[in-house]
Motif scaffolding. Structure first.
Motif, PDB file in Angstrom:
ATOM      1  N   THR A   8       4.170  -3.770   3.061  1.00 33.81           N
ATOM      2  CA  THR A   8       5.018  -4.508   2.131  1.00 33.81           C
ATOM      3  C   THR A   8       4.136  -5.278   1.151  1.00 33.81           C
ATOM      4  O   THR A   8       2.918  -5.303   1.285  1.00 33.81           O
ATOM      5  CB  THR A   8       5.919  -5.518   2.864  1.00 33.81           C
ATOM      6  N   THR A   9       4.788  -5.928   0.207  1.00 31.74           N
ATOM      7  CA  THR A   9       4.110  -6.851  -0.700  1.00 31.74           C
ATOM      8  C   THR A   9       3.973  -8.198   0.022  1.00 31.74           C
ATOM      9  O   THR A   9       4.844  -8.575   0.808  1.00 31.74           O
ATOM     10  CB  THR A   9       4.932  -7.026  -1.994  1.00 31.74           C
ATOM     11  N   GLU A  10       2.897  -8.911  -0.258  1.00 30.25           N
ATOM     12  CA  GLU A  10       2.657 -10.215   0.362  1.00 30.25           C
ATOM     13  C   GLU A  10       3.908 -11.086   0.326  1.00 30.25           C
ATOM     14  O   GLU A  10       4.578 -11.171  -0.697  1.00 30.25           O
ATOM     15  CB  GLU A  10       1.526 -10.958  -0.353  1.00 30.25           C
ATOM     16  N   GLY A  50       1.877  -6.513  -7.670  1.00 30.78           N
ATOM     17  CA  GLY A  50       1.288  -5.727  -8.748  1.00 30.78           C
ATOM     18  C   GLY A  50       0.328  -4.646  -8.284  1.00 30.78           C
ATOM     19  O   GLY A  50      -0.275  -3.968  -9.113  1.00 30.78           O
ATOM     20  N   HIS A  51       0.195  -4.449  -6.977  1.00 25.58           N
ATOM     21  CA  HIS A  51      -0.715  -3.427  -6.457  1.00 25.58           C
ATOM     22  C   HIS A  51       0.014  -2.194  -5.926  1.00 25.58           C
ATOM     23  O   HIS A  51      -0.582  -1.368  -5.237  1.00 25.58           O
ATOM     24  CB  HIS A  51      -1.601  -4.013  -5.350  1.00 25.58           C
ATOM     25  N   SER A  52       1.294  -2.073  -6.232  1.00 29.29           N
ATOM     26  CA  SER A  52       2.066  -0.905  -5.838  1.00 29.29           C
ATOM     27  C   SER A  52       2.917  -0.472  -7.016  1.00 29.29           C
ATOM     28  O   SER A  52       3.473  -1.307  -7.737  1.00 29.29           O
ATOM     29  CB  SER A  52       2.965  -1.245  -4.641  1.00 29.29           C
ATOM     30  N   VAL A  58       5.580  -1.210 -11.688  1.00 29.17           N
ATOM     31  CA  VAL A  58       5.284  -2.071 -10.541  1.00 29.17           C
ATOM     32  C   VAL A  58       6.454  -2.030  -9.566  1.00 29.17           C
ATOM     33  O   VAL A  58       7.622  -2.072  -9.970  1.00 29.17           O
ATOM     34  CB  VAL A  58       5.008  -3.524 -10.991  1.00 29.17           C
ATOM     35  N   ALA A  59       6.120  -1.925  -8.290  1.00 27.79           N
ATOM     36  CA  ALA A  59       7.137  -1.824  -7.246  1.00 27.79           C
ATOM     37  C   ALA A  59       6.825  -2.799  -6.112  1.00 27.79           C
ATOM     38  O   ALA A  59       5.714  -3.320  -6.019  1.00 27.79           O
ATOM     39  CB  ALA A  59       7.183  -0.396  -6.711  1.00 27.79           C
ATOM     40  N   THR A  60       7.801  -3.012  -5.274  1.00 26.08           N
ATOM     41  CA  THR A  60       7.621  -3.811  -4.063  1.00 26.08           C
ATOM     42  C   THR A  60       7.913  -2.888  -2.882  1.00 26.08           C
ATOM     43  O   THR A  60       9.072  -2.672  -2.526  1.00 26.08           O
ATOM     44  CB  THR A  60       8.565  -5.034  -4.050  1.00 26.08           C
ATOM     45  N   GLU A  98      15.148   1.843  -1.290  1.00 27.68           N
ATOM     46  CA  GLU A  98      13.869   1.135  -1.416  1.00 27.68           C
ATOM     47  C   GLU A  98      12.992   1.257  -0.176  1.00 27.68           C
ATOM     48  O   GLU A  98      11.891   0.715  -0.152  1.00 27.68           O
ATOM     49  CB  GLU A  98      14.130  -0.349  -1.698  1.00 27.68           C
ATOM     50  N   LEU A  99      13.466   1.941   0.847  1.00 26.88           N
ATOM     51  CA  LEU A  99      12.761   2.004   2.130  1.00 26.88           C
ATOM     52  C   LEU A  99      12.330   3.433   2.436  1.00 26.88           C
ATOM     53  O   LEU A  99      13.125   4.367   2.344  1.00 26.88           O
ATOM     54  CB  LEU A  99      13.684   1.482   3.242  1.00 26.88           C
TER      55      LEU A  99
END
Length: 139
Positions: A8-10, A50-52, A58-60, A98-99
């Motif tokens: 996941t995102t932080e 911002g790393h995905s 940009v995605a989460t 989203e999963l």
């Protein structure tokens, strides 16, 4: 040997959600495969915002990726996928679109645990492996 990564995102999952999700993953894997809980690893790598990216934007991410010993039936694999998908969605409120949940095969001979190459996922091979593991630990 099974390793489950929940990417996941932080800040997406707090400690309580990680604990509940890890417990559920262990429950699902043991119920569906008969594997002992002691060997199930669950990790929660987090990406900085911002790393995905998805489709160049940009995605989460919400990704559950499992690496399990090859040889599980499609019925078992689908049950694991569906149960984890449903639990994660209920726990987080994430939309199904989203999963991502993926269960990837790793040949048993490509993994080691307890200092021994993993057995094939059959009752006979696992019983022999555990007997050898116990003997190695005893002596």
């Amino acid at each position: 040997m099974p390793v489950y990564e929940v990417l996941t995102t932080e800040g997406t999952l707090d400690a309580d959600k990680r604990k509940k999700l890890a417990a559920h993953i262990v429950k699902v894997h043991t119920e569906e495969t008969g594997s002992p809980a002691d060997f199930i690893q669950v990790i929660f790598p987090e990406l900085p915002a911002g790393h995905s990216f998805t489709a160049g934007s940009v995605a989460t991410p919400h990704i559950i990726r499992a690496q399990v010993r090859a040889g599980r039936t499609m019925t078992v694999r689908h049950a694991i996928i569906q149960r984890l998908h449903d639990f994660y969605s209920d726990l987080t409120g994430v939309n199904a679109m989203e999963l991502i949940v993926a269960v990837l095969d790793v040949p048993a001979q490509w993994a080691m645990e307890g200092g021994m190459i993993m057995p094939e996922p059959t009752p006979e091979a696992e019983a022999a492996w555990f007997a050898k593991l116990e003997a190695n630990q005893a002596g």
